[in-house]
Design a protein around this motif. Structure first.
Motif, PDB file in Angstrom:
ATOM      1  N   ARG A  33       0.862  -1.187   0.000  1.00  0.00           N
ATOM      2  CA  ARG A  33       0.000   0.000   0.000  1.00  0.00           C
ATOM      3  C   ARG A  33       0.892   1.228   0.000  1.00  0.00           C
ATOM      4  O   ARG A  33       1.903   1.277   0.683  1.00  0.00           O
ATOM      5  N   SER A  34       0.478   2.242  -0.748  1.00  0.00           N
ATOM      6  CA  SER A  34       1.196   3.503  -0.762  1.00  0.00           C
ATOM      7  C   SER A  34       0.225   4.593  -1.190  1.00  0.00           C
ATOM      8  O   SER A  34      -0.983   4.356  -1.265  1.00  0.00           O
ATOM      9  N   ALA A  35       0.746   5.769  -1.479  1.00  0.00           N
ATOM     10  CA  ALA A  35      -0.088   6.877  -1.940  1.00  0.00           C
ATOM     11  C   ALA A  35       0.771   7.858  -2.714  1.00  0.00           C
ATOM     12  O   ALA A  35       1.989   7.937  -2.511  1.00  0.00           O
ATOM     13  N   THR A  36       0.117   8.600  -3.600  1.00  0.00           N
ATOM     14  CA  THR A  36       0.765   9.688  -4.310  1.00  0.00           C
ATOM     15  C   THR A  36      -0.282  10.756  -4.565  1.00  0.00           C
ATOM     16  O   THR A  36      -1.421  10.441  -4.902  1.00  0.00           O
ATOM     17  N   LEU A  48       0.429   9.172 -14.215  1.00  0.00           N
ATOM     18  CA  LEU A  48      -0.978   8.943 -14.540  1.00  0.00           C
ATOM     19  C   LEU A  48      -1.899   9.256 -13.361  1.00  0.00           C
ATOM     20  O   LEU A  48      -2.990   9.804 -13.554  1.00  0.00           O
ATOM     21  N   VAL A  49      -1.479   8.930 -12.157  1.00  0.00           N
ATOM     22  CA  VAL A  49      -2.293   9.258 -10.982  1.00  0.00           C
ATOM     23  C   VAL A  49      -2.413  10.778 -10.851  1.00  0.00           C
ATOM     24  O   VAL A  49      -3.508  11.305 -10.610  1.00  0.00           O
ATOM     25  N   PHE A  67      -3.039   3.871  -3.144  1.00  0.00           N
ATOM     26  CA  PHE A  67      -3.053   2.821  -4.160  1.00  0.00           C
ATOM     27  C   PHE A  67      -2.432   1.549  -3.608  1.00  0.00           C
ATOM     28  O   PHE A  67      -1.706   1.569  -2.624  1.00  0.00           O
ATOM     29  N   ASP A  68      -2.767   0.437  -4.262  1.00  0.00           N
ATOM     30  CA  ASP A  68      -2.219  -0.874  -3.927  1.00  0.00           C
ATOM     31  C   ASP A  68      -1.315  -1.340  -5.050  1.00  0.00           C
ATOM     32  O   ASP A  68      -1.537  -1.006  -6.209  1.00  0.00           O
ATOM     33  N   VAL A  69      -0.342  -2.159  -4.687  1.00  0.00           N
ATOM     34  CA  VAL A  69       0.464  -2.893  -5.660  1.00  0.00           C
ATOM     35  C   VAL A  69       0.233  -4.363  -5.325  1.00  0.00           C
ATOM     36  O   VAL A  69       0.666  -4.846  -4.282  1.00  0.00           O
TER      37      VAL A  69
END
Length: 171
Positions: free
Chosen positions: A39-42, A126-127, A47-49
């Motif tokens: 799990r992370s964020a930008t 893209l995000v 978002f998940d990987v």
């Protein structure tokens, strides 16, 4: 990163790759599928990987980056289709009440470490573009709904599924 081709992935190596480009990353476990993922964020968007096809040793050859937003109200499908028609690599999908952005990355056959890093950078871009795109499109929808007949529904709003208290995944 080394100069050796990557032919398989593991969560630890993915975490390292994401951290090398500045992401904070945590490992989580999907309680339903009992599968670990990152799990992370930008740009404020979580978002998940998620690992894809597993090899016998537990490593995998592909991953999916996935960001989920919860839609409140009606979101025109034309907005989603326009995004998909004008962007490459990732796809936007409306599955009420969720809007999902996904990007698949494969290392099948072997790729250089810079290839993986480039996909992480493409995902980030893209995000960022999605956030700006949705902000502009929703602003325009809101302006239209305020200036047209009272029967027009209020423009939808979006929030990350995590903020809404929903699961970060769509099953």
């Amino acid at each position: 990163m080394s100069d050796n081709p990557i032919t398989e992935l593991a969560l630890d190596s993915l975490r390292d790759a994401l951290q090398q480009v500045g992401y904070r990353v945590e490992e989580a476990t999907d309680p339903v599928a009992n599968v670990s993922y990152l799990r992370s964020a930008t740009g404020g968007l979580a978002f998940d990987v998620r690992p894809g096809n597993r090899l016998p040793d537990g490593s995998f050859v592909d991953i999916a980056f996935t960001a989920v937003l919860q839609v409140q109200g009606e979101l025109p499908l034309e907005l989603v289709n326009r995004w998909n028609a004008t962007r490459r690599f990732a796809r936007l999908q409306l599955s009420q009440p969720f809007l999902v952005l996904t990007l698949d990355v494969s290392v099948a056959g072997g790729v250089m470490p810079n290839h993986l890093r480039a996909h992480i950078e493409i995902w980030d871009r893209l995000v960022q573009e999605l956030i700006a795109y949705l902000r502009d499109e929703l602003r325009q929808l809101s302006a239209k709904s305020e200036t047209t007949a009272p029967a027009m529904p209020k423009a939808p709003t979006l929030e990350t599924a995590v903020e809404a208290g929903a699961s970060g995944t769509v099953q």
